[in-house]
Design an enzyme around this catalytic site. Structure first.
Site, PDB file in Angstrom:
ATOM      1  N   ASN A  29      -9.390  15.698  -3.284  1.00 50.66           N
ATOM      2  CA  ASN A  29      -9.224  14.722  -1.878  1.00 50.66           C
ATOM      3  C   ASN A  29      -9.295  15.233  -0.610  1.00 50.66           C
ATOM      4  O   ASN A  29      -8.808  14.016   0.102  1.00 50.66           O
ATOM      5  CB  ASN A  29      -8.589  12.801  -2.310  1.00 50.66           C
ATOM      6  CG  ASN A  29      -8.884  11.965  -1.945  1.00 50.66           C
ATOM      7  OD1 ASN A  29      -9.996  11.745  -0.792  1.00 50.66           O
ATOM      8  ND2 ASN A  29      -7.759  11.682  -1.396  1.00 50.66           N
ATOM      9  N   LYS A  65       1.172  16.167  11.675  1.00 50.74           N
ATOM     10  CA  LYS A  65       0.272  15.194  11.821  1.00 50.74           C
ATOM     11  C   LYS A  65       0.401  14.150  13.084  1.00 50.74           C
ATOM     12  O   LYS A  65      -0.167  13.931  14.437  1.00 50.74           O
ATOM     13  CB  LYS A  65       0.282  13.693  10.530  1.00 50.74           C
ATOM     14  CG  LYS A  65      -0.398  12.676  11.051  1.00 50.74           C
ATOM     15  CD  LYS A  65       0.134  11.592  10.147  1.00 50.74           C
ATOM     16  CE  LYS A  65      -0.675  10.138  11.162  1.00 50.74           C
ATOM     17  NZ  LYS A  65      -1.941   9.717  10.879  1.00 50.74           N
ATOM     18  N   HIS A 120     -15.615   9.323  11.375  1.00 47.26           N
ATOM     19  CA  HIS A 120     -14.192  10.412  11.873  1.00 47.26           C
ATOM     20  C   HIS A 120     -13.932  10.821  13.081  1.00 47.26           C
ATOM     21  O   HIS A 120     -13.148  11.605  13.709  1.00 47.26           O
ATOM     22  CB  HIS A 120     -14.463  11.424  10.722  1.00 47.26           C
ATOM     23  CG  HIS A 120     -15.177  11.984   9.177  1.00 47.26           C
ATOM     24  ND1 HIS A 120     -15.419  11.638   8.395  1.00 47.26           N
ATOM     25  CD2 HIS A 120     -13.434  11.055   8.720  1.00 47.26           C
ATOM     26  CE1 HIS A 120     -15.531  11.409   6.796  1.00 47.26           C
ATOM     27  NE2 HIS A 120     -14.150  11.036   7.123  1.00 47.26           N
TER      28      HIS A 120
HETATM   29  C1  LIG Z   1     -11.319   6.912   2.747  1.00 46.46           C
HETATM   30  N1  LIG Z   1     -10.953   7.407   2.622  1.00 46.46           N
HETATM   31  C2  LIG Z   1      -9.845   7.671   2.030  1.00 46.46           C
HETATM   32  C3  LIG Z   1      -9.388   8.809   0.393  1.00 46.46           C
HETATM   33  N2  LIG Z   1      -7.998   8.540  -0.408  1.00 46.46           N
HETATM   34  C4  LIG Z   1      -7.492   7.203   0.018  1.00 46.46           C
HETATM   35  N3  LIG Z   1      -6.443   7.158  -0.694  1.00 46.46           N
HETATM   36  N4  LIG Z   1      -7.853   6.652   0.715  1.00 46.46           N
HETATM   37  C5  LIG Z   1      -9.317   6.551   1.750  1.00 46.46           C
HETATM   38  O1  LIG Z   1      -9.116   5.857   2.503  1.00 46.46           O
HETATM   39  N5  LIG Z   1      -9.856   9.620   0.640  1.00 46.46           N
HETATM   40  C6  LIG Z   1     -11.208  10.134   1.567  1.00 46.46           C
HETATM   41  C7  LIG Z   1     -11.239   9.333   2.476  1.00 46.46           C
HETATM   42  C8  LIG Z   1      -9.918   9.454   3.540  1.00 46.46           C
HETATM   43  N6  LIG Z   1     -10.158   9.506   4.818  1.00 46.46           N
HETATM   44  C9  LIG Z   1      -9.107   8.519   5.280  1.00 46.46           C
HETATM   45  C10 LIG Z   1      -8.955   7.695   6.162  1.00 46.46           C
HETATM   46  C11 LIG Z   1      -7.776   7.723   6.833  1.00 46.46           C
HETATM   47  C12 LIG Z   1      -7.119   7.736   6.590  1.00 46.46           C
HETATM   48  C13 LIG Z   1      -5.625   7.082   7.091  1.00 46.46           C
HETATM   49  O2  LIG Z   1      -5.234   7.595   7.841  1.00 46.46           O
HETATM   50  N7  LIG Z   1      -4.020   7.539   6.769  1.00 46.46           N
HETATM   51  C14 LIG Z   1      -3.302   7.005   7.399  1.00 46.46           C
HETATM   52  C15 LIG Z   1      -2.198   6.507   6.319  1.00 46.46           C
HETATM   53  C16 LIG Z   1      -2.842   5.679   5.795  1.00 46.46           C
HETATM   54  C17 LIG Z   1      -1.428   4.539   5.432  1.00 46.46           C
HETATM   55  O3  LIG Z   1      -0.754   4.935   4.250  1.00 46.46           O
HETATM   56  N8  LIG Z   1      -0.747   3.420   6.294  1.00 46.46           N
HETATM   57  C18 LIG Z   1       0.303   3.462   5.939  1.00 46.46           C
HETATM   58  C19 LIG Z   1       1.604   3.640   6.229  1.00 46.46           C
HETATM   59  C20 LIG Z   1       1.337   3.682   7.440  1.00 46.46           C
HETATM   60  C21 LIG Z   1       3.041   4.547   8.362  1.00 46.46           C
HETATM   61  O4  LIG Z   1       2.779   5.437   9.032  1.00 46.46           O
HETATM   62  N9  LIG Z   1       3.823   3.910   8.856  1.00 46.46           N
HETATM   63  C22 LIG Z   1       5.100   4.289   9.372  1.00 46.46           C
HETATM   64  C23 LIG Z   1       5.932   3.547   9.908  1.00 46.46           C
HETATM   65  C24 LIG Z   1       4.997   2.642  10.873  1.00 46.46           C
HETATM   66  C25 LIG Z   1       5.688   2.639  11.620  1.00 46.46           C
HETATM   67  O5  LIG Z   1       6.378   2.272  12.153  1.00 46.46           O
HETATM   68  O6  LIG Z   1       4.512   2.933  13.082  1.00 46.46           O
HETATM   69  C26 LIG Z   1       5.658   4.803   8.264  1.00 46.46           C
HETATM   70  O7  LIG Z   1       5.709   5.420   6.850  1.00 46.46           O
HETATM   71  O8  LIG Z   1       6.215   6.526   9.006  1.00 46.46           O
HETATM   72  C27 LIG Z   1       0.515   1.985   6.031  1.00 46.46           C
HETATM   73  O9  LIG Z   1      -0.476   1.354   6.932  1.00 46.46           O
HETATM   74  O10 LIG Z   1       1.297   0.872   6.150  1.00 46.46           O
HETATM   75  C28 LIG Z   1      -2.513   8.126   8.146  1.00 46.46           C
HETATM   76  O11 LIG Z   1      -1.991   7.662   9.454  1.00 46.46           O
HETATM   77  O12 LIG Z   1      -2.744   9.111   8.150  1.00 46.46           O
HETATM   78  C29 LIG Z   1      -6.441   8.194   5.306  1.00 46.46           C
HETATM   79  C30 LIG Z   1      -7.548   9.017   5.068  1.00 46.46           C
END
Ligand SMILES: CN1c2c(nc(N)[nH]c2=O)NC[C@@H]1CNc1ccc(C(=O)N[C@@H](CCC(=O)N[C@@H](CCC(=O)N[C@@H](CCC(=O)O)C(=O)O)C(=O)O)C(=O)O)cc1
Ligand SMILES: N[C@@H](CCS)C(=O)O
Ligand SMILES: [Zn+2]
Length: 769
Positions: free
Chosen positions: A120, A19, A705
């Site tokens: 999913n 990613k 998207h």
């Molecule tokens: C609507 N959709 C979803 C689906 N399933 C879900 N469970 N949720 C959904 O929204 N299925 C169908 C669709 C699929 N679409 C998506 C759309 C977007 C994402 C997405 O953006 N995923 C993010 C992760 C989201 C998340 O959990 N974020 C957390 C953790 C963020 C993070 O990475 N933190 C870092 C540290 C932060 C930093 O310092 O930068 C870490 O943990 O390392 C949050 O926001 O707190 C993605 O990035 O992929 C998924 C499905």
């Protein structure tokens, strides 16, 4: 000797490395060669994990930078001309199909992306033309990756999407009317060429996935197996030995296809989902055919019950002999997180209940030994039996108060007080919305700053008060932008939510959460499904604080935003010891309390998202499907029916395949539905007229998207098309889904055009209102 096999491994890496690399490349921060090197590093690491675990049959070509079906579109030179004519670099052409491309004078939207069966995960739909041709790409990826592994000393089994599934999962492009399966004759020769190339590279076996075999198949799709597999089977020793893999369902109803596989070496079946298919399948196999027995769950995170799996595999061995049975994962492990070893915060009691991909790979190896020589793995078998016992006896799984409340649910709790007509009359006076009301689906950009602040809060580096203040400022900003855009129904933007399911899971009893258990959802986007381990209840309100604050700073109706019970269930890792309908009803009761609390706190438009309702539909028609629809629809209704008539209930679905599902959507009795539609033919909406659907609908007009910003004319055209199928007074104008993955500039640009287009039609229809 019984061999072990894995059907596919997750691609992201321990820390979502893929990613990060993809996104850095898209952002211009990583060179193409560095991105490709990262892909190679991940592939090698994943092959090595499997080799070290003693897996005999290790997959290759299961890796994809974006999506494996998209890989095949390029592999077969089936790239629509609007991409190939741009003369983009091959990798950029690939990403352009996956996520659109709006740069350097090139402006192409993405191909349609839809759910991979009932998971999913999302795949990119092969999009085919009337004059479609197929040829094998130069330097074919499956051959290249086979050789890459070989060079590292690992002989792999390449994985291909089969010709019938590739076509059946595709569609005719807009403006074409080709029936994809009619293209089989043109596609099979490319598979022949590819199989020969794999053989020449040294591949002895190949896994060809034909998951469509678990569906009820149209006659022409069913008939396609015979010519396809007779041609591939006829290659004999000129091609690698073929195993046809099926998963996510049983294939008994398609047994008449099996003669087509007479010259195929093996068949893989999913014995986690459908253990009852084992006996009938055993009777169908040819005298030397091999059974790949999928007993280690590729879709969930529970530790394998060795005793049950051993019994199944031994049944197969009894019928076929040791040399004709393979112990395998039920499907690719793509749907499971990378490794349990990364989880440092799980309660000690439950930690041992789980297995992620790395651990599942080991389970496959242990089971392959255990079925013939249990003493060689006695310690592992005993440890596994102890874990099964600990889980069965744990007090975590049972909450009598939840059960008591479930026993008191009555039929009338599922119905709103009045019919839609009466409700709408009240909502109209109460909400005062214009014709073609504009809204968004809930989330606004989850900026880096939001993630950093949440991360600091999670780590205890900032206090609850500081985090709350930060969230309030984000809500203020979202409201200000919506004022400027002049939208009609506002959202608070969901800045406080890490994910629409995980967020709720974290606030409900009965769940546990992980810190690193990411699963790819599409492209570079991942989710971290919470795990349901016990009975579910809501200790405290979950969203009221943020929605109430947002309403207090907003001059227009503020929509409360919840994730529905079915979606919470489907996008969690569910329990396997209790029926899903029971877990869903528990979620529904918790959400019902939340809906009523929102209303009590002045929120009179409440959206309960159910994007996973369709994906949960059993893949085949019949009694299982009817039963699912009954409890799934009931759960939604139970969650939403506790409000007054004047409160408007919205629901949202981000998929466009609602044709076979229309009655379930209608049965939800939601006042307003928003559905993904921007990339589909507006003709799909005809079902709403045909069925005389009375309530209101917002078919998405903006593909969220893609980073691409559609212009105003595109929005107008789309709305015009929709007006052929929907009444003006029932049409809402909104994007396909939430905007969390977009950047603010993209959102502002696209929504400005969207609102202007809505205003244009409002003007056109003002006298007809
Ligand atoms: C609507 N959709 C979803 C689906 N399933 C879900 N469970 N949720 C959904 O929204 N299925 C169908 C669709 C699929 N679409 C998506 C759309 C977007 C994402 C997405 O953006 N995923 C993010 C992760 C989201 C998340 O959990 N974020 C957390 C953790 C963020 C993070 O990475 N933190 C870092 C540290 C932060 C930093 O310092 O930068 C870490 O943990 O390392 C949050 O926001 O707190 C993605 O990035 O992929 C998924 C499905
Ligand atoms: N309310 C959610 C729905 C996603 S399906 C969002 O806007 O992200
Ligand atoms: Zn959505």
């Amino acid at each position: 000797m019984v061999k072990s096999s894995v059907l596919g491994f997750p691609r992201m890496g321990v820390l979502r490395d893929l990613k990060k690399a993809n996104e850095a490349y898209w952002g211009g921060k990583l060179s193409q060669s560095d991105l490709l090197a990262e892909g190679k590093r991940l592939r090698l690491a994943h092959w090595k994990i499997q080799k070290d675990a003693g897996v005999d049959i290790i997959p290759s070509n299961d890796f994809a930078h974006y999506d494996h079906v998209l890989d095949h579109i390029q592999l077969f030179n089936a790239v629509p001309e609007r991409y190939s004519s741009q003369k983009l670099d091959i990798l950029d052409e690939y990403f352009a199909m996956g996520r659109g491309h709006q740069q350097g004078g090139v402006d192409v939207p993405a191909l349609e992306m839809v759910k991979w069966f009932d998971s999913n995960y999302h795949y990119v739909k092969p999009t085919l033309q009337d004059n479609q041709t197929f040829t094998l790409a130069k330097d074919p990826k499956p051959v290249r990756e086979f050789l890459e592994a070989k060079e590292a000393g690992i002989i792999t089994r390449p994985v291909l999407v089969g010709p019938v599934s590739f076509l059946a999962l595709g569609k005719a492009d807009r403006g074409s009317s080709v029936n994809p399966i009619s293209l089989l004759d043109k596609l099979v020769p490319v598979y022949v060429e590819l199989l020969k190339a794999l053989k020449a590279a040294g591949a002895e076996s190949v896994q060809i996935d034909e998951p469509v075999l678990v569906y009820d198949l149209a006659a022409d799709v069913k008939a396609a197996f015979k010519p396809a597999y007779e041609a591939l089977g006829a290659l004999g020793s000129a091609a690698p030995a073929i195993t046809v893999a099926t998963y996510f369902g049983d294939i008994v109803h398609n047994f008449d296809v099996l003669p087509a596989f007479a010259k195929i070496q093996g068949l893989h079946i999913d014995l986690v989902r459908n253990p009852e298919q084992l006996e009938p399948v055993l009777k169908q196999l040819g005298p030397s055919q091999i059974l790949s027995a999928g007993v280690v769950d590729g879709r969930n995170i529970w530790k394998n019950n060795f005793q049950k799996s051993i019994e199944l595999v031994q049944t197969a061995i009894k019928a076929l002999g040791e040399d004709r049975v393979i112990v395998a994962t039920s499907s690719s492990l793509l749907h499971t997180p990378h490794t349990l070893a990364s989880e440092k915060k799980l309660p000690a009691e439950v930690y041992n209940w789980f297995s992620f991909a790395v651990e599942k790979v080991k389970e496959v190896g242990i089971l392959a030994k255990a079925v013939t020589d249990p003493e060689a793995v006695r310690a592992e078998l005993d440890a596994n039996a102890a874990v099964m016992k600990s889980r069965a006896e744990s007090t975590r799984t049972n909450d009598p108060k939840v059960k008591e409340r479930q026993a008191q649910v009555t039929p009338d709790m599922h119905n709103r007080k009045s019919t839609f007509e009466t409700r709408y009359a009240q909502q109209k006076t109460h909400l005062k919305l214009p014709l073609f009301p504009t809204t968004t689906i809930g989330s606004f950009p989850q900026t880096n700053e939001i993630r950093v602040q949440r991360n600091k809060f999670t780590k205890g580096e900032i206090t609850q008060e500081q985090y709350d203040e930060f969230i309030k400022k984000e809500i203020d900003y979202a409201v200000k932008i919506q004022d400027e855009l002049d939208l009609d129904v506002y959202v608070h933007g969901e800045p406080e939510r890490n994910d629409m399911v995980q967020y709720f899971g974290e606030r409900l009893e009965g769940y546990v959460f992980t810190t690193h258990a990411w699963v790819q959802s599409y492209g570079s986007r991942c989710v971290r499904p919470p795990i349901i381990v016990g009975d579910i209840s809501r200790p405290l309100p979950m969203t009221v604080k943020e929605s109430k604050y947002a309403a207090s700073v907003s001059k227009k109706p503020m929509k409360g935003m919840l994730t529905g019970p079915v979606t919470c269930l489907r996008w969690s890792f569910p329990r396997v010891d209790v029926h899903q309908s029971v877990q869903c009803q528990q979620l529904a009761l918790a959400l019902r309390d939340e809906v009523v609390d929102l209303e009590k706190n002045g929120i009179f438009v409440i959206q309960v998202d159910e994007p996973a309702l369709r994906e949960g539909l059993p893949l085949r028609k019949g009694s299982e499907r009817d039963a699912y629809l009954q409890w799934a629809v009931d759960s939604f209704k139970l969650a939403t029916a506790g409000v007054e008539d004047s409160t408007q209930i919205h629901s949202h679905f981000c998929y466009s395949e609602f044709q076979d599902f229309f009655h379930a959507i209608a049965a939800l009795d939601a006042d307003v539905l928003s559905i993904e539609n921007s990339k589909s033919d507006a003709k799909l909406l005809k079902v709403f007229i045909d069925e005389d659907y009375p309530r209101h609908i917002g078919p998405g007009v903006y593909d969220i998207h893609s980073p691409r910003v559609p212009n105003e004319e595109e929005f107008k055209q789309r709305i015009q098309e929709m007006l052929q199928y929907l009444r003006p007074d029932q049409l809402w104008i909104n994007p396909d889904c939430g905007l969390k993955t977009r950047k603010w500039d993209e959102v502002k640009g696209a929504l400005t055009h969207m609102v202007n287009a809505a205003k244009y039609f409002r003007e056109q229809y003002k006298d007809k209102a």
